[in-house]
Scaffold this motif. Sequence first.
Motif, PDB file in Angstrom:
ATOM      1  N   THR A 108     -19.062  -0.291  16.622  1.00 33.85           N
ATOM      2  CA  THR A 108     -17.671  -0.413  16.188  1.00 33.85           C
ATOM      3  C   THR A 108     -16.789  -0.853  17.354  1.00 33.85           C
ATOM      4  N   ASN A 109     -15.755  -1.644  17.049  1.00 31.51           N
ATOM      5  CA  ASN A 109     -14.753  -2.013  18.044  1.00 31.51           C
ATOM      6  C   ASN A 109     -13.790  -0.843  18.231  1.00 31.51           C
ATOM      7  N   ILE A 110     -13.709  -0.335  19.448  1.00 32.38           N
ATOM      8  CA  ILE A 110     -12.917   0.866  19.718  1.00 32.38           C
ATOM      9  C   ILE A 110     -11.442   0.648  19.379  1.00 32.38           C
ATOM     10  N   THR A 111     -10.906  -0.474  19.787  1.00 30.06           N
ATOM     11  CA  THR A 111      -9.478  -0.736  19.565  1.00 30.06           C
ATOM     12  C   THR A 111      -9.168  -0.794  18.079  1.00 30.06           C
ATOM     13  N   THR A 112     -10.026  -1.466  17.313  1.00 32.07           N
ATOM     14  CA  THR A 112      -9.816  -1.555  15.867  1.00 32.07           C
ATOM     15  C   THR A 112      -9.839  -0.170  15.226  1.00 32.07           C
ATOM     16  N   ALA A 113     -10.803   0.650  15.645  1.00 35.63           N
ATOM     17  CA  ALA A 113     -10.936   1.989  15.058  1.00 35.63           C
ATOM     18  C   ALA A 113      -9.728   2.856  15.382  1.00 35.63           C
ATOM     19  N   PHE A 114      -9.313   2.888  16.651  1.00 39.07           N
ATOM     20  CA  PHE A 114      -8.176   3.742  17.009  1.00 39.07           C
ATOM     21  C   PHE A 114      -6.856   3.198  16.453  1.00 39.07           C
ATOM     22  N   ASN A 115      -6.752   1.878  16.259  1.00 38.86           N
ATOM     23  CA  ASN A 115      -5.583   1.326  15.581  1.00 38.86           C
ATOM     24  C   ASN A 115      -5.511   1.846  14.140  1.00 38.86           C
ATOM     25  N   ARG A 116      -6.670   2.002  13.526  1.00 38.13           N
ATOM     26  CA  ARG A 116      -6.687   2.561  12.171  1.00 38.13           C
ATOM     27  C   ARG A 116      -6.212   4.020  12.193  1.00 38.13           C
ATOM     28  N   GLN A 117      -6.693   4.796  13.163  1.00 40.16           N
ATOM     29  CA  GLN A 117      -6.192   6.169  13.261  1.00 40.16           C
ATOM     30  C   GLN A 117      -4.676   6.176  13.470  1.00 40.16           C
ATOM     31  N   ARG A 118      -4.174   5.242  14.278  1.00 45.15           N
ATOM     32  CA  ARG A 118      -2.748   5.196  14.571  1.00 45.15           C
ATOM     33  C   ARG A 118      -1.905   4.902  13.322  1.00 45.15           C
ATOM     34  N   ARG A 119      -2.474   4.213  12.354  1.00 41.59           N
ATOM     35  CA  ARG A 119      -1.720   3.946  11.127  1.00 41.59           C
ATOM     36  C   ARG A 119      -1.494   5.234  10.336  1.00 41.59           C
ATOM     37  N   PHE A 120      -2.382   6.218  10.545  1.00 40.16           N
ATOM     38  CA  PHE A 120      -2.248   7.499   9.839  1.00 40.16           C
ATOM     39  C   PHE A 120      -1.630   8.575  10.731  1.00 40.16           C
ATOM     40  N   GLU A 121      -1.805   8.446  12.033  1.00 40.42           N
ATOM     41  CA  GLU A 121      -1.192   9.355  13.008  1.00 40.42           C
ATOM     42  C   GLU A 121      -0.531   8.496  14.091  1.00 40.42           C
ATOM     43  N   PRO A 122       0.732   8.070  13.861  1.00 44.40           N
ATOM     44  CA  PRO A 122       1.392   7.190  14.834  1.00 44.40           C
ATOM     45  C   PRO A 122       1.530   7.809  16.216  1.00 44.40           C
ATOM     46  N   LYS A 123       1.609   9.126  16.267  1.00 42.70           N
ATOM     47  CA  LYS A 123       1.725   9.832  17.538  1.00 42.70           C
ATOM     48  C   LYS A 123       0.675  10.940  17.609  1.00 42.70           C
ATOM     49  N   GLY A 124       0.368  11.340  18.833  1.00 45.41           N
ATOM     50  CA  GLY A 124      -0.625  12.389  19.040  1.00 45.41           C
ATOM     51  C   GLY A 124      -1.853  11.827  19.739  1.00 45.41           C
ATOM     52  N   PRO A 125      -2.840  12.674  20.029  1.00 46.26           N
ATOM     53  CA  PRO A 125      -4.024  12.231  20.767  1.00 46.26           C
ATOM     54  C   PRO A 125      -4.918  11.311  19.933  1.00 46.26           C
ATOM     55  N   LEU A 126      -5.542  10.354  20.585  1.00 46.71           N
ATOM     56  CA  LEU A 126      -6.633   9.605  19.966  1.00 46.71           C
ATOM     57  C   LEU A 126      -7.858  10.510  19.954  1.00 46.71           C
ATOM     58  N   VAL A 127      -8.559  10.565  18.809  1.00 45.92           N
ATOM     59  CA  VAL A 127      -9.721  11.454  18.700  1.00 45.92           C
ATOM     60  C   VAL A 127     -10.830  10.761  17.912  1.00 45.92           C
ATOM     61  N   ASN A 128     -12.006  10.662  18.534  1.00 47.78           N
ATOM     62  CA  ASN A 128     -13.231  10.287  17.820  1.00 47.78           C
ATOM     63  C   ASN A 128     -14.015  11.577  17.618  1.00 47.78           C
ATOM     64  N   SER A 129     -13.975  12.118  16.394  1.00 48.16           N
ATOM     65  CA  SER A 129     -14.596  13.419  16.134  1.00 48.16           C
ATOM     66  C   SER A 129     -16.103  13.348  15.993  1.00 48.16           C
ATOM     67  N   GLU A 130     -16.641  12.157  15.720  1.00 50.37           N
ATOM     68  CA  GLU A 130     -18.095  11.982  15.671  1.00 50.37           C
ATOM     69  C   GLU A 130     -18.431  10.637  16.304  1.00 50.37           C
ATOM     70  N   PHE A 131     -18.696  10.659  17.598  1.00 46.37           N
ATOM     71  CA  PHE A 131     -19.186   9.469  18.291  1.00 46.37           C
ATOM     72  C   PHE A 131     -20.703   9.552  18.298  1.00 46.37           C
ATOM     73  N   TYR A 132     -21.348   8.616  17.628  1.00 47.96           N
ATOM     74  CA  TYR A 132     -22.776   8.770  17.320  1.00 47.96           C
ATOM     75  C   TYR A 132     -23.648   8.388  18.504  1.00 47.96           C
ATOM     76  N   THR A 133     -24.306   9.402  19.065  1.00 49.07           N
ATOM     77  CA  THR A 133     -25.247   9.189  20.173  1.00 49.07           C
ATOM     78  C   THR A 133     -26.619   8.764  19.671  1.00 49.07           C
ATOM     79  N   GLY A 134     -26.870   8.948  18.383  1.00 50.04           N
ATOM     80  CA  GLY A 134     -28.161   8.636  17.773  1.00 50.04           C
ATOM     81  C   GLY A 134     -27.979   8.543  16.280  1.00 50.04           C
ATOM     82  N   TRP A 135     -29.060   8.789  15.551  1.00 51.70           N
ATOM     83  CA  TRP A 135     -28.987   8.750  14.091  1.00 51.70           C
ATOM     84  C   TRP A 135     -30.163   9.533  13.528  1.00 51.70           C
TER      85      TRP A 135
END
Length: 633
Positions: free
Chosen positions: A241-268
């Motif tokens: 995943t493109n990090i900027t695209t993903a966090f921009n999506r979070q920003r549309r729902f949370e304009p302010k506050g911490p950026l958070v990736n709650s599940e960054f997949y180290t494997g599968w």
Amino acid sequence: MKSHVPFVLISLFVLTVFSVLADSRSFSIDYENNCFQKDGKPFQYISGSIHYSRIPRDYWKDRLLKMYMTGLNAIQVYVPWNFHETIQGAFNFAGDRDLEYFLNLANQTGLLVILRPGPYICAEWEMGGLPAWLLHKPNIILRSADTEYLQAVSDWLAVLLTKMKPWLYQNGGNIISVQVENEYGSYFACDYNYMRHLHTLFHLFLGEDVILFTTDGNTDKEMICGTLEGLYATIDFGTDTNITTAFNRQRRFEPKGPLVNSEFYTGWLDHWGDKHASVDTEKVSKMLGEMLVMGASVNMYMFEGGTNFGYWNGADYDTRFRSVVTSYDYNAPLSEAGDPTDKLLAIRDVIKTFRDIPVGPMPPATPKLSYGFVTLLKVGNISSLLDTLSPQGPVRSQYPLTFEEVKQYYGFMLYRTTLPRNVPEPTPLISPLNGIRDRAYVSVNGVYQGFLERDTTLVMNVTGRQGDQLDILVENMGRVNFGTYINDNKGLLGNLNLGNDVLTDWLIYPLDINTAVASGWLQSDHSEVPPGPELEPGDGPMIYSGTLKTKGLEWDSFLKLNGWTKGQVWVNSVNLGRYWPQRGPQQTLYVPGPFLSATQPNNITILELERAPSHGRILFMDRPQLDNTGQKT
């Protein structure tokens, strides 16, 4: 009589000190500076997921210490509802289910906790953590504002969240945030009334100061249906995943506050029959560094996966049913056995550049031992052992009943009837509505005929005479844990036809194999079926047993079942899980040292469902094999 005044004064002093400490603790969201605040200072968490339900209690401290020494300052923990309330109204928080003991160990180790109590968790866990007894109501709509579902959820959360409240950071514990539901945007219901109800419950039991959050996948639909005002919206994504695209999506729902990736997949995860999944270490470490540079808080899923012991593995359903394997190694930084990997060392090197990590060596891998071969003897087939495996006797029904209707939620049930007519020529036994859930092993007069399998094998041929005994052993291979089809009933969900005849008049035997094993009733010297000096090849569901002597050591090992087909293994009274080497990719089962005895013979019990090898041997190795799809027998 001695005065109790000094004791009372001391107690009051301790309580006062604790209260002052708790009052000085805070964890909040700083919307102006786009970060978390811990005790009034900016805070970024670097976390890893660990599941206490997949790790022996004796190893919890070892795994937590390794995570701490990697440089993590937090862990993320799922709470599987069905692990604690297997039977409705009976709550179990003892032994390997002692969640508060686990939280205390994390606290002593110096790790904060991000709690994910569900009620739905996914996690590739049986039914996503929802109890199978919910399916007693055939029309229940899970994960919705369905009245009966909400009542069960409310009863459960009243128990769980009351236990969790003292562990909140602001109350002196180590829980800094609590997730409400899980990836709800991935579910078809999109029921905001359900989410509002949960929001109310969580605040009712945890108070108004706790940070409540949601986690959803990296699409607009998932974020729209999974988020709710008042719950902080976080996102999850992996190295593709493109990090900027993903966090921009979070920003549309949370304009302010911490950026958070709650599940960054180290494997599968792995499914039976698929190739072993892996995620490149360099990609993981590079992307982790990029997110931390942005100031994001990150949880790595998984940091240690562990094992789907017993019947706890889940399953997925897209175009067909796919069962999750026993190992939940997940190609994670800590292996299934808790061993540090190159991926862990690479992650630690990244974390070093962002925060001071603890001084000292990484705890080593737990010792492993190749105990060698054990030869097993035949105890008997399932039909001959029904008095032991189903002591309460059968349920009688004109038509088949599901596992849930009989209140046998996991494992196996045997369905018995008789052939209604002579079938001298091969005649199709048919599941016309794809009602096999999930695999059925068919015998006539004790002679194995073959199997039926959900979605793939709905017809097989049988022969026999009128009145012959027809036994169908049905295996629940794990309920669907994700998506639309989590209301996954097990057993025979519809009629079976023999040619044009509908089979009726069933005797249905719920099998309690775990109790029979724990009681020692399935060892060869307790069986009424005298074993031969050597194992004879046999077809169909059969119990085998033997003993392992560990030479005075209780070290980890890995059980390889070369030549065996498919089944379940118990070591002493512990259900290690499923094996299926012919389908793969997993070829070995993890045997933790705490499950073994150094001084007594260790009882090995196997339920082989199709065909055992003529050599009758199993092998205890000192290393796992998780990446071989299929094997030569």
